[in-house]
Design a protein around this motif. Structure first.
Motif, short mmCIF file in Angstrom:
data_model
loop_
_atom_site.label_atom_id
_atom_site.label_comp_id
_atom_site.label_asym_id
_atom_site.label_seq_id
_atom_site.Cartn_x
_atom_site.Cartn_y
_atom_site.Cartn_z
N ALA B 145 27.18 33.58 7.06
CA ALA B 145 28.14 33.42 5.96
C ALA B 145 29.15 34.56 6.00
CB ALA B 145 27.41 33.38 4.63
N LEU B 146 28.65 35.76 6.24
CA LEU B 146 29.54 36.93 6.32
C LEU B 146 30.47 36.81 7.54
CD1 LEU B 146 30.34 39.62 5.13
CD2 LEU B 146 28.44 40.69 6.34
N TRP B 147 29.91 36.38 8.68
CA TRP B 147 30.69 36.23 9.91
C TRP B 147 31.85 35.25 9.71
CZ3 TRP B 147 29.93 32.41 14.33
CH2 TRP B 147 30.55 32.84 15.50
N VAL B 148 31.53 34.09 9.15
CA VAL B 148 32.55 33.06 8.92
C VAL B 148 33.59 33.54 7.91
CG1 VAL B 148 32.93 30.75 7.96
CG2 VAL B 148 31.03 31.13 9.54
N ALA B 149 33.11 34.14 6.82
CA ALA B 149 34.04 34.62 5.79
C ALA B 149 34.99 35.67 6.36
CB ALA B 149 33.27 35.19 4.61
N LEU B 150 34.44 36.59 7.17
CA LEU B 150 35.25 37.65 7.76
C LEU B 150 36.35 37.09 8.66
CD1 LEU B 150 32.92 40.53 9.04
CD2 LEU B 150 35.04 40.77 7.72
N TYR B 151 35.96 36.22 9.60
CA TYR B 151 36.93 35.79 10.60
C TYR B 151 37.92 34.77 10.05
CZ TYR B 151 34.99 38.49 14.39
OH TYR B 151 34.62 39.54 15.20
N VAL B 152 37.44 33.82 9.25
CA VAL B 152 38.37 32.85 8.66
C VAL B 152 39.30 33.59 7.68
CG1 VAL B 152 38.60 30.76 7.26
CG2 VAL B 152 36.82 30.89 8.99
#
Lengths: 116, 197
Positions: B145-152
């Motif tokens: 969730a953190l990975w997706v939130a960060l990059y998007v």
């Protein structure tokens, strides 16, 4: 101590040195891109971009983009198209399309400056 | 090469983002971080829907991780049969399991978004050493969730410069990951040096 380690744990030592080298290599490259970014704000127009993306990135009124591509506002509705797809539809190279857009952006910005 | 993935996203949409995160979680060399940045940028330009991009990226990543974890479980069972035949190897296995018991959740969480190149290998290792499926899945979901939130999110914020941002982030993540591996090997070296005295 290093000689003892070299004799008893050669692969561990080599792995450590390799990982250290990679760390410095990638950190250096990251620094180069950080400096590059601070000096190059505008990306070059490329085939993967959509007209909407260019309008957003270059902060243009949509009319400037529509004018450059010879589209009416209605053409903006429906499925997104990339510049590469638009160029293919018209049978022109992407570079020609990109040059036209860059000229329109330059015109628009010159007009903005003159107007102020 | 980033151009190819950017145009796949602009042509085929959120679907590509999900496929990319799925494949990259299986250790295939897909630049999924580039793809998520592009997804975020096309949300900013109004070409893609925010919800679709985020859901596709997250679902692809979590499903990919589960596949890797299950594969590790299966491979691990075969491996354990062989390892436990000799006492020395069995001791190594016990040490690995103790390590995972202690550091598993932190490791899984951090290798989702910060040391992401290690992610697929950690999935397999976590499965092979018998990490609990619930513990794995919980830290996986939080990390992804953190990975997706960060990059998007970064793609959305810096839509105008995703090409340079992608190169900067790619190298920074590689540097941080290599630094973590260097530190880990450094600790092992340090212990080896001390053990001599």
């Amino acid at each position: 101590m290093v000689r003892h380690l070299w004799q008893s744990h050669r692969w561990l030592l080599l792995g450590f040195l390799a990982a250290l080298t990679l760390t410095l290599f990638f950190a250096g490259r990251a620094a180069v891109f950080a400096v590059y970014w601070s000096q190059h704000r505008d990306e070059a127009i490329a085939g993967w971009m959509t007209p909407g993306y260019i309008v957003h990135s270059w902060q243009l009124p949509p009319e400037v983009m529509a004018g450059a591509l010879g589209l009416s506002r209605e053409d903006g509705e429906g499925r997104r198209l990339t510049l590469a797809e638009i160029a293919a539809d018209r049978g022109v190279p992407v570079a020609t399309l990109a040059a036209g857009i860059e000229a329109a952006i330059a015109d628009y910005r010159a007009g903005e400056e003159a107007g102020q | 090469m980033s151009d190819l993935f950017f145009s796949l996203v602009s042509t085929y949409g959120a679907f590509v983002v999900g496929i990319a995160t799925f494949l990259s979680c299986l250790a295939l060399p897909i630049p999924s971080s580039f793809v998520m940045l592009a997804g975020g940028a096309f949300v900013a330009s109004g070409d893609l829907a925010f919800f679709a991009v985020v859901v596709a990226a997250f679902a692809g990543a979590v499903i990919g991780d589960q596949v890797g974890f299950r594969a590790g479980r299966y491979g691990g069972a075969v491996m354990q049969e062989r390892l436990t035949t000799s006492p020395a190897r069995a001791a190594v296995l016990v040490r690995a399991q103790t390590f995972v018991e202690r550091w598993g959740m932190t490791g899984v969480f951090l290798t989702r978004w910060l040391f992401s190149p290690l992610g697929p290998w950690v999935n397999f290792a976590a499965g092979a050493t018998g990490m609990g499926a619930m513990r794995f899945t919980l830290s996986d979901i939080l990390g992804e969730a953190l990975w997706v939130a960060l990059y998007v999110g970064l793609g959305y914020l810096f839509a105008a410069n995703i090409e340079t941002l992608a190169s900067l982030l790619g190298n920074a993540v590689a540097a941080v990951t290599a630094a973590a591996v260097t530190a880990g090997l450094g600790v092992l070296l340090w212990r080896a040096a001390k053990a001599r005295h």
